[in-house]
Write a protein that holds these residues in place. Structure first.
Motif, PDB file in Angstrom:
ATOM      1  N   UNK B  31      -0.099   4.103   9.013  1.00  0.00           N
ATOM      2  CA  UNK B  31       0.304   5.366   8.405  1.00  0.00           C
ATOM      3  C   UNK B  31      -0.259   5.549   6.996  1.00  0.00           C
ATOM      4  N   UNK B  32      -0.335   4.446   6.272  1.00  0.00           N
ATOM      5  CA  UNK B  32      -0.796   4.482   4.893  1.00  0.00           C
ATOM      6  C   UNK B  32      -1.743   3.314   4.630  1.00  0.00           C
ATOM      7  N   UNK B  34      -3.199   1.156   1.196  1.00  0.00           N
ATOM      8  CA  UNK B  34      -2.765   0.955  -0.179  1.00  0.00           C
ATOM      9  C   UNK B  34      -3.654  -0.060  -0.891  1.00  0.00           C
ATOM     10  N   UNK B  46       1.325  -2.425  -7.326  1.00  0.00           N
ATOM     11  CA  UNK B  46       0.857  -1.222  -6.636  1.00  0.00           C
ATOM     12  C   UNK B  46      -0.072  -0.406  -7.537  1.00  0.00           C
ATOM     13  N   UNK B  49      -1.892   4.690  -3.153  1.00  0.00           N
ATOM     14  CA  UNK B  49      -1.916   4.690  -1.689  1.00  0.00           C
ATOM     15  C   UNK B  49      -2.497   6.008  -1.194  1.00  0.00           C
ATOM     16  N   UNK B  93      -0.029  -0.043   5.907  1.00  0.00           N
ATOM     17  CA  UNK B  93       1.411   0.044   6.148  1.00  0.00           C
ATOM     18  C   UNK B  93       1.663   0.868   7.395  1.00  0.00           C
ATOM     19  N   UNK B  95       4.648   2.483   9.209  1.00  0.00           N
ATOM     20  CA  UNK B  95       6.020   2.838   8.874  1.00  0.00           C
ATOM     21  C   UNK B  95       7.068   2.353   9.822  1.00  0.00           C
ATOM     22  N   UNK B  96       6.690   2.126  11.052  1.00  0.00           N
ATOM     23  CA  UNK B  96       7.696   1.720  12.030  1.00  0.00           C
ATOM     24  C   UNK B  96       8.006   0.237  11.986  1.00  0.00           C
ATOM     25  N   UNK B  97       7.211  -0.548  11.263  1.00  0.00           N
ATOM     26  CA  UNK B  97       7.472  -1.985  11.232  1.00  0.00           C
ATOM     27  C   UNK B  97       7.779  -2.527   9.835  1.00  0.00           C
ATOM     28  N   UNK B  98       7.844  -1.624   8.849  1.00  0.00           N
ATOM     29  CA  UNK B  98       8.336  -1.971   7.519  1.00  0.00           C
ATOM     30  C   UNK B  98       7.596  -3.119   6.857  1.00  0.00           C
ATOM     31  N   UNK B  99       6.311  -3.260   7.118  1.00  0.00           N
ATOM     32  CA  UNK B  99       5.609  -4.352   6.475  1.00  0.00           C
ATOM     33  C   UNK B  99       4.236  -3.925   5.984  1.00  0.00           C
ATOM     34  N   UNK B 100       3.772  -4.633   4.971  1.00  0.00           N
ATOM     35  CA  UNK B 100       2.418  -4.461   4.466  1.00  0.00           C
ATOM     36  C   UNK B 100       1.555  -5.565   5.058  1.00  0.00           C
ATOM     37  N   UNK B 102      -1.923  -7.292   4.379  1.00  0.00           N
ATOM     38  CA  UNK B 102      -2.893  -7.382   3.298  1.00  0.00           C
ATOM     39  C   UNK B 102      -4.224  -7.931   3.772  1.00  0.00           C
TER      40      UNK B 102
END
Lengths: 115, 112
Positions: B31-32, B34, B46, B49, B93, B95-100, B102
């Motif tokens: 979704x994003x 960053x 940060x 993004x 990122x 959004x459905x799994x809440x993790x970054x 890297x």
């Protein structure tokens, strides 16, 4: 406003021992995530908590666990330590509990050395 | 599986020059995207993004470009300063799994 606080900053443990790391998020932040950083693997996601619930877990063995308290503070535990667990463990908090948590605020980390 | 990687592990520039840090990603469903900066002894910070439906986003002295056709992300830093010296990570990122997730990081060194 205080940042994310992780304690302790440095830790030396022996193989087979267990360790507990602590993270205090920024006041008002309800999402807390943990990452492991090593030179070889980079930054790897461990788990994420929101309102005391684990919403996601990375690909780490069951020896790695965590929890979040009602005040949003979080702890992670590693049992039966292995040499390969030596790493910088980073905690990050985010203000939003919804889907978008791109701006994570990281602590300085806990440097764990397993000997 | 999903992965985010970097083309160049190190980049050295002169103070005042513009810097470009590149990143390749493989998960088109993110979704994003960053950019984070990590200075020695500190946790990642940060920078900026960009949502997956955008091509370009500008911040203060930084611009992020997203090319979804070739799955490429870049960070441009204008008038690079010694304080910009750090390791830069791209991340994605979902959004459905809440993790970054890297990438490996690029070390930027700014020479005075």
């Amino acid at each position: 406003k205080a940042g994310v606080t992780q304690t302790p900053r440095y830790l030396i443990k022996t193989r087979g021992q267990q360790v507990t790391l602590s993270c205090s998020p920024i006041s008002g932040h309800r999402s807390v995530s943990w990452y492991q950083q090593t030179p070889g693997q980079g930054l790897q996601f461990l788990f994420e908590y929101f309102s005391e619930t684990q919403r996601n877990k990375g690909n780490f063995p069951g020896r790695f666990s965590g929890r979040q308290f009602s005040n949003s503070r979080s702890e992670m535990n590693v049992s039966t330590l292995e040499l390969g667990d030596s790493a910088l463990y980073l905690c990050a908090s985010s203000p939003l509990g919804g889907r978008v948590n791109t701006e994570a605020f990281f602590g300085q980390g806990t440097r764990l050395t397993v000997v | 599986g999903e992965s985010v990687g970097l083309h160049l592990p190190t980049l050295s520039v002169q103070e005042g020059d513009n810097s470009i840090i590149n990143c390749a990603y493989s998960n088109s469903a993110s979704d994003y995207f960053i950019w984070y900066k990590q200075e020695s002894g500190k946790g990642p910070q940060f920078i900026i993004d960009i949502r997956s439906n955008m091509d370009k986003r500008q911040g203060q002295r930084v611009t992020v470009l997203l090319n979804k056709t070739v799955k490429h992300l870049s960070l441009q830093i204008a008038a690079t300063q010694p304080g910009d010296s750090a390791v830069y990570f791209c991340a994605e990122y979902g959004g459905s799994n809440y993790k970054l997730t890297f990438g490996k990081g690029t070390l930027l060194t700014v020479n005075p």
